[in-house]
Scaffold this motif. Structure first.
Motif, PDB file in Angstrom:
ATOM      1  N   VAL A  49      -5.812   3.395  -9.158  1.00 29.19           N
ATOM      2  CA  VAL A  49      -5.562   2.073  -8.582  1.00 29.19           C
ATOM      3  C   VAL A  49      -6.885   1.502  -8.083  1.00 29.19           C
ATOM      4  O   VAL A  49      -7.606   2.156  -7.320  1.00 29.19           O
ATOM      5  CB  VAL A  49      -4.542   2.140  -7.432  1.00 29.19           C
ATOM      6  N   SER A  88       0.812  -1.219   0.000  1.00 25.66           N
ATOM      7  CA  SER A  88       0.000   0.000   0.000  1.00 25.66           C
ATOM      8  C   SER A  88       0.845   1.269   0.000  1.00 25.66           C
ATOM      9  O   SER A  88       0.369   2.332  -0.431  1.00 25.66           O
ATOM     10  CB  SER A  88      -0.974   0.002   1.185  1.00 25.66           C
ATOM     11  N   VAL A 101       1.246   1.840  -3.528  1.00 24.16           N
ATOM     12  CA  VAL A 101      -0.046   2.303  -4.039  1.00 24.16           C
ATOM     13  C   VAL A 101      -0.194   3.803  -3.818  1.00 24.16           C
ATOM     14  O   VAL A 101      -0.677   4.537  -4.696  1.00 24.16           O
ATOM     15  CB  VAL A 101      -1.191   1.525  -3.376  1.00 24.16           C
TER      16      VAL A 101
END
Length: 234
Positions: A43, A30, A33
């Motif tokens: 995303v 993450s 991300v």
């Protein structure tokens, strides 16, 4: 080990992350991300289950909605706006064509440059990998190829979903990475917050390492932080 290549993601416009459960994207991935969404990359997360079997002592009927809500809160921390959670049974996933079709459908809808899965080796993370992780990782790889092949999963064409070929398949958490990407302190902090968003889940795991301790440690490299991946062309 050979030097890792730098992941060339700057021209991506869309990424699809495919995992089994709520919290699966939150173990270092993450943070990457957050880098992608900050740069304008769309995303999307596809979860195959609600993680309803994940909290001992709490009825699955209560656990599933709770964990879905915690995943939405985790998504908010790293800029993920598209969250799809399917209703496959937690801890009982079976590799089959139907599972591949569900993933291929999402790939054809989202049209990602990269499909990201997590480590699906039998041995992973210092022990034996959870069964759903193994199933979803392999199904995600095969579904990426299905999505690109107009002669595979033809039922999806009947639904109006045209074939789509992602540029790369990215495996997070692999013990033999091929690529790396720098992540900022801000992204690391967001990655920590995304795991902390799974509050009730973590409360049920008193021996779980603290996110604020092990996430930065996992991502630490000389001079900063980086996420690493094993990357394949589809």
């Amino acid at each position: 080990m050979n030097a890792l290549e730098t992941l060339q993601w700057q021209d991506w416009s869309s990424v699809l992350v495919v995992v089994a459960h709520p919290d699966d994207p939150e173990y270092g991935l993450s943070a990457a991300v957050k880098e992608w969404t900050d740069a304008g990359v769309e995303v999307s997360y596809l979860l195959l289950t609600h993680g309803e079997a994940g909290i001992q002592g709490l009825d699955p009927a209560e656990t599933g909605p709770l964990r879905a809500a915690e995943q939405r809160a985790a998504c908010d921390q790293v800029g993920v706006k598209n969250l799809t959670i399917l209703n496959h049974p937690d801890s009982m996933l079976v590799y089959n064509l139907e599972l591949r079709k569900d993933i291929a459908r999402e790939i054809r809808v989202r049209k990602p440059n990269a499909v990201v899965v997590t480590n699906f080796e039998v041995e992973a993370y210092g022990g034996l990998n959870q069964a759903d992780h193994r199933v979803v990782g392999l199904a995600g790889v095969d579904a990426t190829r299905d999505a690109a092949n107009p002669w595979a999963q033809t039922e999806l064409l009947e639904e109006g979903h045209q074939s789509w070929g992602a540029d790369v398949i990215v495996i997070a958490g692999h013990p033999e990475p091929t690529h790396t990407m720098e992540v900022s302190q801000e992204s690391v902090d967001a990655g920590v917050a995304s795991l902390q968003a799974h509050k009730k889940y973590l409360e049920a795991l008193p021996d779980h390492p603290k996110p604020e301790e092990f996430i930065p440690e996992t991502l630490a490299v000389d001079g900063g932080y980086a996420a690493s991946f094993r990357v394949f062309g589809r």
